[in-house]
Design an enzyme around this catalytic site. Structure first.
Site, PDB file in Angstrom:
ATOM      1  N   TYR A  82       0.856  -1.188   0.000  1.00  0.00           N
ATOM      2  CA  TYR A  82       0.000   0.000   0.000  1.00  0.00           C
ATOM      3  C   TYR A  82       0.886   1.230   0.000  1.00  0.00           C
ATOM      4  O   TYR A  82       1.859   1.302   0.749  1.00  0.00           O
ATOM      5  CB  TYR A  82      -0.897   0.004   1.241  1.00  0.00           C
ATOM      6  CG  TYR A  82      -1.782   1.230   1.352  1.00  0.00           C
ATOM      7  CD1 TYR A  82      -2.833   1.447   0.458  1.00  0.00           C
ATOM      8  CD2 TYR A  82      -1.570   2.177   2.361  1.00  0.00           C
ATOM      9  CE1 TYR A  82      -3.649   2.579   0.571  1.00  0.00           C
ATOM     10  CE2 TYR A  82      -2.384   3.302   2.474  1.00  0.00           C
ATOM     11  CZ  TYR A  82      -3.416   3.501   1.577  1.00  0.00           C
ATOM     12  OH  TYR A  82      -4.215   4.611   1.677  1.00  0.00           O
ATOM     13  N   ASP A 125       9.374   2.566  -0.046  1.00  0.00           N
ATOM     14  CA  ASP A 125       8.320   3.218   0.724  1.00  0.00           C
ATOM     15  C   ASP A 125       8.436   2.738   2.166  1.00  0.00           C
ATOM     16  O   ASP A 125       8.031   1.620   2.503  1.00  0.00           O
ATOM     17  CB  ASP A 125       6.943   2.892   0.144  1.00  0.00           C
ATOM     18  CG  ASP A 125       5.819   3.596   0.912  1.00  0.00           C
ATOM     19  OD1 ASP A 125       6.117   4.255   1.934  1.00  0.00           O
ATOM     20  OD2 ASP A 125       4.657   3.483   0.486  1.00  0.00           O
ATOM     21  N   LYS A 135       4.332   8.591   9.151  1.00  0.00           N
ATOM     22  CA  LYS A 135       4.067   7.993  10.473  1.00  0.00           C
ATOM     23  C   LYS A 135       5.063   8.428  11.557  1.00  0.00           C
ATOM     24  O   LYS A 135       4.961   9.552  12.023  1.00  0.00           O
ATOM     25  CB  LYS A 135       3.918   6.475  10.321  1.00  0.00           C
ATOM     26  CG  LYS A 135       2.735   6.179   9.366  1.00  0.00           C
ATOM     27  CD  LYS A 135       2.266   4.759   9.232  1.00  0.00           C
ATOM     28  CE  LYS A 135       0.984   4.724   8.417  1.00  0.00           C
ATOM     29  NZ  LYS A 135       1.000   3.965   7.202  1.00  0.00           N
TER      30      LYS A 135
HETATM   31  C1  LIG Z   1       0.403   4.474   5.802  1.00  0.00           C
HETATM   32  C2  LIG Z   1       1.146   4.264   4.560  1.00  0.00           C
HETATM   33  C3  LIG Z   1       1.051   5.147   3.467  1.00  0.00           C
HETATM   34  C4  LIG Z   1       0.073   6.286   3.429  1.00  0.00           C
HETATM   35  O1  LIG Z   1       0.315   7.216   4.430  1.00  0.00           O
HETATM   36  P1  LIG Z   1      -0.884   8.216   4.857  1.00  0.00           P
HETATM   37  O2  LIG Z   1      -0.228   9.119   5.846  1.00  0.00           O
HETATM   38  O3  LIG Z   1      -1.947   7.336   5.436  1.00  0.00           O
HETATM   39  O4  LIG Z   1      -1.329   8.916   3.643  1.00  0.00           O
HETATM   40  C5  LIG Z   1       1.881   4.941   2.387  1.00  0.00           C
HETATM   41  N1  LIG Z   1       2.748   3.929   2.357  1.00  0.00           N
HETATM   42  C6  LIG Z   1       2.854   3.042   3.381  1.00  0.00           C
HETATM   43  C7  LIG Z   1       3.858   1.963   3.290  1.00  0.00           C
HETATM   44  C8  LIG Z   1       2.048   3.177   4.504  1.00  0.00           C
HETATM   45  O5  LIG Z   1       2.126   2.270   5.488  1.00  0.00           O
END
Ligand SMILES: *Cc1c(COP(=O)(O)O)cnc(C)c1O
Length: 428
Positions: free
Chosen positions: A144, A238, A266
């Site tokens: 994701y 990511d 995060k």
């Molecule tokens: C949470 C997440 C996102 C998206 O981040 P948001 O702050 O929710 O937009 C993108 N990539 C990864 C790997 C994530 O865990």
């Protein structure tokens, strides 16, 4: 345990907010039941508006590695608030946080801050496209990367080909530039490069946390790096979730694979909305206003959010031994639950990376999305509901990762394992 107030609050919210929530997973759709409306939290505990207290293994979906209401972050934020909430002009705290990020991540020489992980990834992809002059991208099924158009993709006619939109509202014209590969399968990535000569970048969660916890094999990442280099495509890690969570210095520090760009989120905001993307100077130089690739944000680099992030990262650097401690604790947790499951004839596979933990009700190991989907998610829903009733707040989907914080104690871990014994007995 009563949930009457949460039930009322949820019904009221549903009248005004689609599904009653501002991010879909919070609605508990995949496990059933009522989402708990939260009143407050402290350390490893979270308390709902009915007065129920839970050991929190979600920690706001990752950001709170020091738990709720960390004193240092809280004090720094309160102090920052008194100087003004937002200026829309440069501040030194942005440079201070940039210092920390570039110091911690070897691969990041320059960084830009945004307000969410979605924004970080979306911008990194635009940058990769602008820098390479190519349009196509490769992503992996089950990873994701936020909710931007070109990443909401599901398998089309087959894997390693162009994907179809996974949501209405995303034009197929957008996703036709996104090829889907299979996690941990280098053959599937090779096929993507055979199918397109126009690949700008490959984006991957090097420690996937959005199909449950599924770390990539080290060898696979090395091969992926080679393949990208050979084909002139950028490799994007990511690490919005895994960054500062699995280990301090990123997946690159434990795999030896250097990405061209990294996306963060995060933990980097210490609980405030912050995202970031960064990498080599030559690539970052393409970004506006230094270069032609446009990207902007009214609240980007917000001083309160930067302060929270800066306090979190400097604290992590000072206490880098916590990763080992948290990993040991998380390992005890999942191994204890696995033993409890096993005693009741339930198959469970578990994994841990630093303060991240994952488990599947499955006999076989999980290497990719297809494996993750084969796990028993009905059993997970029963487990989730019963643990919640017992006072343990796990992520409300079998495709999520669990988190412990520095405020999660050994006693809480023991209590969780004990509770899981009763739960497995009841649901088997
Ligand atoms: C949470 C997440 C996102 C998206 O981040 P948001 O702050 O929710 O937009 C993108 N990539 C990864 C790997 C994530 O865990």
């Amino acid at each position: 345990m009563t949930n009457l107030k949460s039930i009322d609050a949820f019904n009221e919210a549903k009248e005004l907010i689609p599904g009653g929530v501002n991010s879909p997973v919070r609605a508990f759709s995949s496990v059933g039941g009522i989402p708990r409306f939260i009143e407050e939290a402290d350390g490893a505990y979270i308390k709902d508006i009915d007065g129920n207290k839970y050991v929190d293994y979600v920690q706001s979906w990752g950001p709170l590695i020091f738990g709720h209401r960390d004193e240092d972050i809280e004090n720094a934020v309160i102090d920052a608030v008194k100087h003004g909430l937002s200026f829309g002009a440069p501040t030194q705290i942005e440079t201070a946080l940039a210092h920390e990020v570039t110091d911690i991540f070897d691969s990041v020489e320059k960084v830009r801050f945004v307000s969410s992980g979605t924004e970080a990834v979306m911008s990194a992809i635009r940058l990769a496209r602008g820098f390479t002059g190519r349009d196509d991208i490769v992503k992996f099924e089950g990873c994701y990367h936020g909710h931007s158009d070109s990443l909401l993709v599901q398998a089309g006619s087959g894997l390693a080909t162009f994907g179809n939109p996974s949501s209405p509202g995303v034009p197929a014209d957008f996703t036709k530039h996104t090829l889907l590969a299979i996690y941990n399968s280098i053959e599937s990535v090779k096929k993507c490069f055979e199918n397109s000569k126009d690949i700008a970048c490959v984006i991957i969660e090097p420690i996937a946390g959005n199909m449950g916890l599924v770390p990539a094999d080290k060898e696979f990442l090395h091969e992926l790096r080679d393949l990208c280099t050979k084909n002139g495509a950028l490799l994007i890690f990511d690490e919005v979730m895994s960054g500062f969570r699995a280990t301090l210095r990123g997946a690159e520090s434990i795999t030896g694979v250097t990405p061209d760009l990294v996306t963060l989120g995060k933990v980097i905001g210490g609980g405030m909305p912050v995202g970031a993307f960064g990498g080599k100077k030559e690539i970052m130089a393409s970004l506006s206003p230094e270069g032609p690739v446009y990207q902007a944000g009214t609240l980007s680099g917000n001083p309160i959010a930067m302060t929270a992030g800066y306090t979190a990262l400097t604290k992590l650097k000072k206490n880098s031994n916590i990763y080992k401690i948290l990993e040991d604790r998380a390992t005890r947790l999942v191994n204890g639950m696995k033993d409890a499951a096993c005693e009741n004839g339930i198959d469970m596979v578990v994994d841990v990376r630093g303060s991240m933990f994952g488990f599947f009700f499955s006999k076989n190991g999980v290497k990719n999305f297809e494996d993750a989907a084969k796990a028993d998610h009905k059993l997970f829903a029963l487990f989730h509901a019963a643990m919640l009733d017992a006072g343990f707040y796990f992520a409300c989907s079998g495709y999520e990762t669990g988190f412990i914080s520095t405020r999660t104690t050994d006693q809480m871990i023991e209590d969780t394992i004990e509770a899981s014994k009763k739960v497995f007995k009841a649901i088997k």
